[in-house]
Design a protein around this motif. Structure first.
Motif, PDB file in Angstrom:
ATOM      1  N   HIS A   6      50.244  56.373  57.742  1.00  0.00           N
ATOM      2  CA  HIS A   6      50.681  57.763  57.528  1.00  0.00           C
ATOM      3  C   HIS A   6      49.771  58.735  58.258  1.00  0.00           C
ATOM      4  O   HIS A   6      48.771  58.358  58.844  1.00  0.00           O
ATOM      5  CB  HIS A   6      50.796  58.090  56.044  1.00  0.00           C
ATOM      6  CG  HIS A   6      49.511  58.059  55.272  1.00  0.00           C
ATOM      7  ND1 HIS A   6      48.783  56.914  55.070  1.00  0.00           N
ATOM      8  CD2 HIS A   6      48.834  59.044  54.625  1.00  0.00           C
ATOM      9  CE1 HIS A   6      47.717  57.194  54.339  1.00  0.00           C
ATOM     10  NE2 HIS A   6      47.708  58.485  54.071  1.00  0.00           N
ATOM     11  N   HIS A  13      47.764  61.290  57.381  1.00  0.00           N
ATOM     12  CA  HIS A  13      46.558  61.957  56.875  1.00  0.00           C
ATOM     13  C   HIS A  13      45.354  61.733  57.800  1.00  0.00           C
ATOM     14  O   HIS A  13      45.185  60.661  58.384  1.00  0.00           O
ATOM     15  CB  HIS A  13      46.235  61.464  55.457  1.00  0.00           C
ATOM     16  CG  HIS A  13      47.105  62.107  54.412  1.00  0.00           C
ATOM     17  ND1 HIS A  13      47.320  61.567  53.165  1.00  0.00           N
ATOM     18  CD2 HIS A  13      47.826  63.263  54.456  1.00  0.00           C
ATOM     19  CE1 HIS A  13      48.130  62.365  52.476  1.00  0.00           C
ATOM     20  NE2 HIS A  13      48.445  63.393  53.247  1.00  0.00           N
ATOM     21  N   HIS A  28      43.303  58.637  58.056  1.00  0.00           N
ATOM     22  CA  HIS A  28      43.961  57.410  58.517  1.00  0.00           C
ATOM     23  C   HIS A  28      44.272  57.440  60.013  1.00  0.00           C
ATOM     24  O   HIS A  28      44.355  56.395  60.642  1.00  0.00           O
ATOM     25  CB  HIS A  28      45.249  57.169  57.717  1.00  0.00           C
ATOM     26  CG  HIS A  28      44.979  56.850  56.276  1.00  0.00           C
ATOM     27  ND1 HIS A  28      45.113  55.587  55.744  1.00  0.00           N
ATOM     28  CD2 HIS A  28      44.512  57.635  55.267  1.00  0.00           C
ATOM     29  CE1 HIS A  28      44.773  55.611  54.463  1.00  0.00           C
ATOM     30  NE2 HIS A  28      44.398  56.839  54.146  1.00  0.00           N
ATOM     31  N   HIS A  41      53.802  59.699  49.301  1.00  0.00           N
ATOM     32  CA  HIS A  41      52.412  60.111  49.546  1.00  0.00           C
ATOM     33  C   HIS A  41      52.390  61.089  50.720  1.00  0.00           C
ATOM     34  O   HIS A  41      51.744  62.136  50.652  1.00  0.00           O
ATOM     35  CB  HIS A  41      51.545  58.887  49.802  1.00  0.00           C
ATOM     36  CG  HIS A  41      50.116  59.226  50.082  1.00  0.00           C
ATOM     37  ND1 HIS A  41      49.284  59.783  49.140  1.00  0.00           N
ATOM     38  CD2 HIS A  41      49.381  59.137  51.216  1.00  0.00           C
ATOM     39  CE1 HIS A  41      48.094  60.017  49.683  1.00  0.00           C
ATOM     40  NE2 HIS A  41      48.131  59.640  50.946  1.00  0.00           N
ATOM     41  N   ASP A  91      48.312  54.246  51.465  1.00  0.00           N
ATOM     42  CA  ASP A  91      48.008  55.000  50.238  1.00  0.00           C
ATOM     43  C   ASP A  91      49.175  54.973  49.249  1.00  0.00           C
ATOM     44  O   ASP A  91      49.361  55.905  48.467  1.00  0.00           O
ATOM     45  CB  ASP A  91      47.639  56.447  50.589  1.00  0.00           C
ATOM     46  CG  ASP A  91      46.246  56.552  51.190  1.00  0.00           C
ATOM     47  OD1 ASP A  91      45.556  55.511  51.293  1.00  0.00           O
ATOM     48  OD2 ASP A  91      45.841  57.675  51.559  1.00  0.00           O
TER      49      ASP A  91
HETATM   50 ZN    ZN Z   1      46.640  59.563  52.437  1.00  0.00          ZN
END
Ligand code: ZN
Length: 233
Positions: free
Chosen positions: A61, A63, A66, A148, A167
């Motif tokens: 994902h 974020h 990451h 998420h 996550d």
């Molecule tokens: Zn995350």
């Protein structure tokens, strides 16, 4: 840290980054915060691989903890990026990056503005695809686990009963818990995604945060889903 002879965890890069070592090349799963590439490549080298051996960077994902290391990893390795279709606009800098709510979100906004660089996604995945990773064992399958973030995905290898969960949950003190609300795009949707993981046969599950689950992941995930359901009643 060696989890299996061909899967290694890179310590100390905020989110869990996994190196998958195969005869035809290396895959890096998630990439840590901006700057994490140094540690990731150092571990890779200590395992006898050159940066040119890295063929793929597979992201769960958008974020920053990451994807932050990905642009520098691409530059150093020439690897191709696989990422969720829903998160691709943000990863490529064409949409606003999702970040936590509340005061922490402000700190993240500053960090994103100052440190995070966009990067091109070469292969967009949505769920149902099979990646050329662990190809000799049937391939790593993409599992849609949105909530998420808008496009969050997990990666599953049925032949080993192995799940890279991103996550989709957290693991701490021997317990699986849902990702905290403040970090989620849509918490009810994230809960449905977590519940959907119960349909998979999983022994080992490797999350984005917290210790790897080496055994009995099915039970821990089911317990997390049951405990949330009992609170909701
Ligand atoms: Zn995350």
């Amino acid at each position: 840290m060696e989890l299996t002879p061909d899967i290694h965890l890179v310590d100390g890069v905020t989110c869990n980054v996994y190196l998958i070592l195969e005869p035809d090349g290396v895959t890096i799963l998630d990439s840590g915060l901006p700057g994490a590439h140094t540690r990731i490549l150092a571990l890779l080298q200590s395992l006898g691989h050159a940066s040119g051996d890295v063929r793929r960077i597979v992201l769960t994902h958008q974020h920053i903890d990451h994807v932050g290391g990905a642009p520098a990893l691409v530059k150093a390795t020439g690897a191709e990026i696989y990422a969720p279709v829903g998160d691709t606009p943000a990863i490529e800098g064409k949409a606003k990056r999702e970040r936590p709510r509340g005061p922490l979100g402000l700190a993240f906004a500053v960090m994103i503005a100052l440190q995070l660089r966009p990067t091109t996604v070469n292969h967009q995945v949505a769920g149902g695809e099979t990646l050329p990773v662990f190809a000799s064992e049937g391939g790593l399958q993409v599992v849609a686990t949105p909530g998420h973030t808008v496009g969050h995905v997990s990666y599953y290898l049925p032949a080993r009963r192995l799940l890279f969960a991103g996550d989709a949950y957290r693991h701490a003190d021997g317990k699986v818990t849902p990702s905290p609300k403040m970090f989620n795009h849509d918490t009810p949707q994230a809960m449905r995604s977590l519940a959907s993981l119960c349909a998979l046969d999983v022994e080992m599950s490797l999350p984005g945060h917290g210790a790897p689950i080496l055994h009995d992941a099915n039970r821990l995930i089911a317990e997390a889903v049951a405990s949330v359901a009992s609170v909701a009643r």
